[in-house]
Design a protein around this motif. Sequence first.
Motif, mmCIF file in Angstrom:
data_model
loop_
_atom_site.group_PDB
_atom_site.id
_atom_site.type_symbol
_atom_site.label_atom_id
_atom_site.label_comp_id
_atom_site.label_asym_id
_atom_site.label_seq_id
_atom_site.Cartn_x
_atom_site.Cartn_y
_atom_site.Cartn_z
ATOM 1 N N GLY A 513 53.859 21.981 8.543
ATOM 2 C CA GLY A 513 53.192 22.719 8.129
ATOM 3 C C GLY A 513 52.831 22.729 6.515
ATOM 4 N N ILE A 547 45.738 18.505 6.908
ATOM 5 C CA ILE A 547 45.131 17.232 7.050
ATOM 6 C C ILE A 547 44.776 17.128 8.962
ATOM 7 C CG2 ILE A 547 46.005 16.078 5.155
ATOM 8 C CD1 ILE A 547 48.100 14.692 7.074
ATOM 9 N N TYR A 562 57.886 9.054 16.258
ATOM 10 C CA TYR A 562 56.471 8.694 16.220
ATOM 11 C C TYR A 562 55.862 9.588 14.982
ATOM 12 C CZ TYR A 562 51.858 7.807 17.899
ATOM 13 O OH TYR A 562 50.615 7.485 18.057
ATOM 14 N N SER A 603 46.219 22.177 12.057
ATOM 15 C CA SER A 603 46.885 22.015 13.492
ATOM 16 C C SER A 603 47.354 23.188 13.619
ATOM 17 C CB SER A 603 47.932 20.906 13.204
ATOM 18 O OG SER A 603 47.651 19.864 12.651
#
Length: 611
Positions: A513, A547, A562, A603
């Motif tokens: 975060g 973002i 990933y 997010s």
Amino acid sequence: MVIKQKRLFWQILLVHLAILLLTILVVSWFSFRTFNDFYLAEKGFDLENRANLLKARVVELLLDNDQFRLRKLVVDAGRSSGTRITIIEPDGLVIADTNENPEEMDNHRTRPEIDTAFSGVPGKSLRFSNTLGQRMLYTAIPLYAGENHGDERGDTEVVIAVLRMSVPLTTIDGALADIRARIVTGALLAVAGSLILTFLVSRSISRPLEEMTRGAEQYAQGDFSGRMLHSTKTLASKEIASLASAMDQMADQLNNTITTIVNQRNQLETVFSSMVEAVIAVDREERIISINDATAQLFGIDRKGSQGRLVQEVIRNITLQEQIERILTTGKAFEDEIVLEDSGNGDTYLHTNVVPMHGGNAEILGALIVLNDVTRVRKLENLRSEFVANVSHELRTPITSIRGYVETLLDGALAEREDAEEFLQIVLRQSEQLEEIIDDLLALSRIEREAKDGQIDFEQMPLKSILEEAVEICQPKAEENDIELLLDCPDDLQVDINPTLLEHAVVNLLHNGITYSEAGQEVVVMAGVMETSGIQKVRISVKDRGIGVAKEHLPRLFERFYRSDRARSRKEGGTGLGLAIVKHIVQAHGGRVEVESAVGKGSVFHIILDS
Ligand code: ADP
């Protein structure tokens, strides 16, 4: 079958009847002939005796040439005894006769009995008399001149006449007809009696056989409930009874054998149906003998409907067809693989074990194909090799960098103090990056192992304290990035957790975060109880306004290494393992992770645990 049984009955009956009739016919004929001959012989003797009784008197009258008295004697004696008496002279002329006028009668010299008598011995004849118009028995005796004296006759003595006695055969025929009638009556009675007996015997043979045939038909239809000995007992002979008993034993044995086979077949069928492996049995013509439920499910086909059909009609797969052809031609077992292309969830990999099925004399009756779904194993293998490649790549980057700077330093950069210090700082950072990757990898494998072995301890405790700890740990980094950390959690919210691991997970989320937010923004940690389909869950959410993540990355975000924003992650010293660790910790708690995100808007990562 019924026709045959009747034939047996009639066969026995008709053969018996034929034998019986033949016997009776032969016996009757013989007895009748015997009676006939005996009767005629007796009658002949009787006539001869009567002639002998009369001959002395006849000779006397002949010698006296007393024709009148001779004729009277012949008429009286003949009528009183019911016999025709004829006296014939040597020239064949009849001189006296009971019934006829001698003058009107033929010459009798050639009559066989008379001819014989003139030769000196009694003559007999049985023939049709033209004079009387019926069959007659004749007996003629020679008469000698010395007959009336009772003298001994010399060889040379001449026959002076012949005395012939005769009776019509009608009287004899009547007596014989009576005898014949008795014989025929007896024979008919014998036939009737024998017929009844034969009927009973035939029935006693054929009836049990019919019963047994019915029983055998029942056995043939698989019904072994009846017993032959019981149903045939009343009429059966010893042999048939033992045959029935033998068949009963056979039925018992068959019944037992069939029951055993059926039980074994059911057991095999159960094993076959419940096998995880897909099994296909085909015959030499490539027709399906049987498939199990796993096969039906794997290929989406009807199990019963596919029986007896060509395998290529039912399962359209060229590799499978080639493998079946190969085993049927070579007869040698082999292992191979079949790939079922994309069925929505990616390709399915099947490991095949193909074996021939042999008959008793080693000929190939068909083949058995056992298919094992190895897709998961394949995927795991792929994941592993992908992971190894990723790890190598991740480790190589800092190592290459370290090596480059160290070489530069050795090449002379050490002399330039400022450069040397800068280079060494970079070497230090890269070493820390390496260490972090290794730490994260170790943490990940430890969590996986402990979760698998059930070595993780859980305790009931207030959630807020854990979240406060996590916020505190992240505070320096937040301040460094000018980010404000906020916490919103009820004081009394208790959870059953491993505090160290859960804190680690929340720290990772907070780190991300902070990393992926802009300076001046805030990252909020919220916790509370939520209810889904009547079940209460505890949800911990870490929310930022940074973002965000593009939609296409979201499904893979929790995979190891990933990264949706590779450059930024590297710049910030990310390992690409943070979210994978979060996922494994939450899974070890029996919970799940979720993410909601939109590019440029921020997010929210959720940890959902059982309350
Ligand atoms: P990293 O060490 O690279 O952060 P993670 O496993 O923690 O690795 O995260 C994987 C990737 O997910 C990151 O590289 C990043 O691209 C993306 N990501 C994770 N958290 C956030 C977030 N809060 N905002 C935007 N992107 C994020």
